[in-house]
Motif scaffolding. Structure first.
Motif, short mmCIF file in Angstrom:
data_model
loop_
_atom_site.label_atom_id
_atom_site.label_comp_id
_atom_site.label_asym_id
_atom_site.label_seq_id
_atom_site.Cartn_x
_atom_site.Cartn_y
_atom_site.Cartn_z
N GLY A 50 17.31 -12.23 8.39
CA GLY A 50 16.61 -12.09 7.12
C GLY A 50 15.12 -11.82 7.26
O GLY A 50 14.36 -12.10 6.33
N SER A 51 14.71 -11.25 8.38
CA SER A 51 13.29 -11.02 8.64
C SER A 51 12.84 -9.69 8.03
O SER A 51 12.38 -8.77 8.74
CB SER A 51 13.03 -11.03 10.15
OG SER A 51 13.46 -12.24 10.73
N ASN A 52 12.95 -9.59 6.72
CA ASN A 52 12.59 -8.35 6.03
C ASN A 52 11.08 -8.17 5.98
O ASN A 52 10.31 -9.14 6.05
CB ASN A 52 13.14 -8.35 4.60
CG ASN A 52 14.65 -8.49 4.57
OD1 ASN A 52 15.35 -8.03 5.47
ND2 ASN A 52 15.15 -9.13 3.53
N ILE A 53 10.66 -6.92 5.82
CA ILE A 53 9.24 -6.57 5.72
C ILE A 53 8.96 -5.99 4.34
O ILE A 53 9.66 -5.07 3.89
CB ILE A 53 8.85 -5.55 6.80
CG1 ILE A 53 8.89 -6.18 8.19
CG2 ILE A 53 7.48 -4.94 6.52
CD1 ILE A 53 7.81 -7.21 8.45
N ALA A 54 7.96 -6.53 3.65
CA ALA A 54 7.50 -5.98 2.37
C ALA A 54 6.47 -4.89 2.66
O ALA A 54 5.48 -5.13 3.36
CB ALA A 54 6.89 -7.07 1.51
N LEU A 55 6.71 -3.70 2.14
CA LEU A 55 5.83 -2.56 2.37
C LEU A 55 4.74 -2.54 1.30
O LEU A 55 5.04 -2.49 0.11
CB LEU A 55 6.63 -1.27 2.34
CG LEU A 55 7.71 -1.15 3.42
CD1 LEU A 55 8.62 0.04 3.15
CD2 LEU A 55 7.08 -1.04 4.81
N ILE A 56 3.48 -2.58 1.73
CA ILE A 56 2.34 -2.66 0.83
C ILE A 56 1.61 -1.31 0.80
O ILE A 56 1.36 -0.71 1.86
CB ILE A 56 1.37 -3.76 1.28
CG1 ILE A 56 2.12 -5.10 1.50
CG2 ILE A 56 0.24 -3.92 0.28
CD1 ILE A 56 2.81 -5.63 0.28
N GLY A 57 1.28 -0.84 -0.39
CA GLY A 57 0.50 0.38 -0.51
C GLY A 57 1.30 1.66 -0.39
O GLY A 57 0.72 2.73 -0.26
N SER A 58 2.62 1.55 -0.42
CA SER A 58 3.52 2.72 -0.41
C SER A 58 3.30 3.64 0.77
O SER A 58 2.94 4.83 0.62
CB SER A 58 3.36 3.52 -1.72
OG SER A 58 3.66 2.73 -2.83
N PRO A 59 3.52 3.15 2.00
CA PRO A 59 3.45 4.06 3.14
C PRO A 59 4.45 5.20 2.97
O PRO A 59 5.53 5.01 2.43
CB PRO A 59 3.80 3.17 4.34
CG PRO A 59 4.49 1.99 3.75
CD PRO A 59 3.91 1.79 2.40
N ALA A 60 4.07 6.39 3.43
CA ALA A 60 4.91 7.58 3.26
C ALA A 60 6.15 7.48 4.13
O ALA A 60 6.06 7.13 5.32
CB ALA A 60 4.11 8.83 3.60
N TYR A 61 7.29 7.80 3.54
CA TYR A 61 8.56 7.76 4.27
C TYR A 61 9.03 9.18 4.56
O TYR A 61 9.05 10.03 3.65
CB TYR A 61 9.62 7.01 3.46
CG TYR A 61 10.99 7.03 4.10
CD1 TYR A 61 11.24 6.33 5.27
CD2 TYR A 61 12.04 7.76 3.53
CE1 TYR A 61 12.50 6.34 5.86
CE2 TYR A 61 13.30 7.77 4.11
CZ TYR A 61 13.52 7.07 5.28
OH TYR A 61 14.77 7.09 5.86
N TYR A 77 0.50 -1.08 4.85
CA TYR A 77 0.98 -1.93 5.93
C TYR A 77 2.27 -2.60 5.50
O TYR A 77 2.75 -2.40 4.38
CB TYR A 77 -0.07 -2.97 6.32
CG TYR A 77 -0.44 -3.97 5.23
CD1 TYR A 77 0.07 -5.26 5.25
CD2 TYR A 77 -1.32 -3.62 4.21
CE1 TYR A 77 -0.27 -6.18 4.27
CE2 TYR A 77 -1.67 -4.53 3.23
CZ TYR A 77 -1.15 -5.81 3.26
OH TYR A 77 -1.48 -6.72 2.29
N GLY A 78 2.83 -3.43 6.38
CA GLY A 78 4.02 -4.20 6.04
C GLY A 78 3.81 -5.65 6.41
O GLY A 78 3.19 -5.95 7.44
N THR A 79 4.30 -6.56 5.58
CA THR A 79 4.09 -7.98 5.85
C THR A 79 5.42 -8.73 5.79
O THR A 79 6.27 -8.46 4.94
CB THR A 79 3.09 -8.60 4.86
OG1 THR A 79 2.85 -9.96 5.20
CG2 THR A 79 3.57 -8.51 3.42
N GLY A 80 5.59 -9.66 6.72
CA GLY A 80 6.80 -10.48 6.78
C GLY A 80 6.45 -11.94 6.78
O GLY A 80 5.48 -12.36 7.42
N SER A 81 7.23 -12.76 6.06
CA SER A 81 6.93 -14.18 5.93
C SER A 81 7.87 -15.07 6.75
O SER A 81 7.70 -16.29 6.77
CB SER A 81 7.01 -14.60 4.46
OG SER A 81 8.30 -14.33 3.93
N THR A 82 8.86 -14.48 7.41
CA THR A 82 9.83 -15.28 8.17
C THR A 82 9.17 -15.86 9.42
O THR A 82 8.64 -15.11 10.25
CB THR A 82 11.03 -14.43 8.59
OG1 THR A 82 11.60 -13.83 7.44
CG2 THR A 82 12.08 -15.27 9.31
N PRO A 83 9.18 -17.18 9.60
CA PRO A 83 8.58 -17.77 10.80
C PRO A 83 9.48 -17.60 12.01
O PRO A 83 10.68 -17.33 11.89
CB PRO A 83 8.43 -19.25 10.43
CG PRO A 83 9.54 -19.49 9.45
CD PRO A 83 9.68 -18.21 8.66
#
Length: 231
Positions: A50-61, A77-83
């Motif tokens: 469940g270590s998903n990454i939230a994509l911030i600022g709409s990086p181009a895909y 960037y991308g941020t993940g909260s899973t320790p």
């Protein structure tokens, strides 16, 4: 589901014969619809943790061979909260990376506050370490990186033992500098450090483990994924 050496994800089969899965804590693949469908702001983890990454600022895909996200070096960037994606005492982090510039603090992967980092420093080398190192530039790669070219980079760490880097599956450098357990919570962000130090480049895949892979295992992962990157 395993069928004749292939595993079914998102309705497509992928060759899993050589991918190392023991200890896998994060697996992001921009080319796998189960990891990213082509739209949305979440890059989904395939490891089962469940270590998903939230994509911030709409990086181009970009969809194709390879598929990847491009980060603009300023707002994306991308941020993940899973320790404990990368535990304090030992880990492996690895990625397919293509640089667009040699920007200062060109961060690829780190924890949000404290802990680990792998970043550029306005040069054509990459540096890895932990926040409690007195010098962030203490451990560079010996290899240099061309712009707009795909590379597979892996970093392994064992507290009180070693940190190693690998480039395209081959051992590059080793450090014994201040190898205490890292001070962070093991969470993992991509393309930034603490909401800054943004990457100017592209990322296609991430593989993280709760143990240091062997030289042979790092090479296996490189071999199992290299063809789509033309390496």
């Amino acid at each position: 589901m395993i069928i004749q050496g292939a595993q079914l994800f998102g309705g497509i089969y992928q060759d899993q014969a050589q991918l190392v899965t023991s200890g896998l804590t994060m697996w992001l693949d921009a080319g796998n619809p189960a990891s990213y469908s082509g739209s949305g702001s979440t890059w989904y983890d395939l490891s089962g943790t469940g270590s998903n990454i939230a994509l911030i600022g709409s990086p181009a895909y970009t969809s194709g061979t390879p598929s990847y996200f491009s980060f603009n070096g300023s707002t994306q960037y991308g941020t993940g909260s899973t320790p404990n994606v990368l535990p304090n005492n030992q880990y492996t982090k690895s990625m397919w990376l293509r640089l667009s510039s040699y920007a200062y603090n060109n961060n690829v992967v780190s924890s949000y506050a404290g802990g680990h980092f792998t970043f550029g420093s306005g040069q054509n080398r990459y540096y890895s370490g932990h926040q409690d190192w007195a010098n962030y530039n203490a451990f560079p790669t010996t290899a240099t990186f061309n712009l707009n070219q795909w590379y597979y980079i892996a970093v392994t760490f064992q507290a009180y033992g070693f940190m190693k880097t690998y480039v395209n599956g081959v051992f590059d450098a080793s450090s014994s500098y201040n190898l205490n357990p890292h001070p962070g919570d093991g969470s993992t962000d991509i393309a930034s450090y603490q909401g800054g130090n943004f990457l100017n480049g592209s990322i296609g895949e991430f593989f993280c483990y709760n143990r240091p892979l062997t030289d042979a295992e790092v090479y296996q992962n490189f071999e199992s994924t290299r063809s789509k990157y033309g390496v």
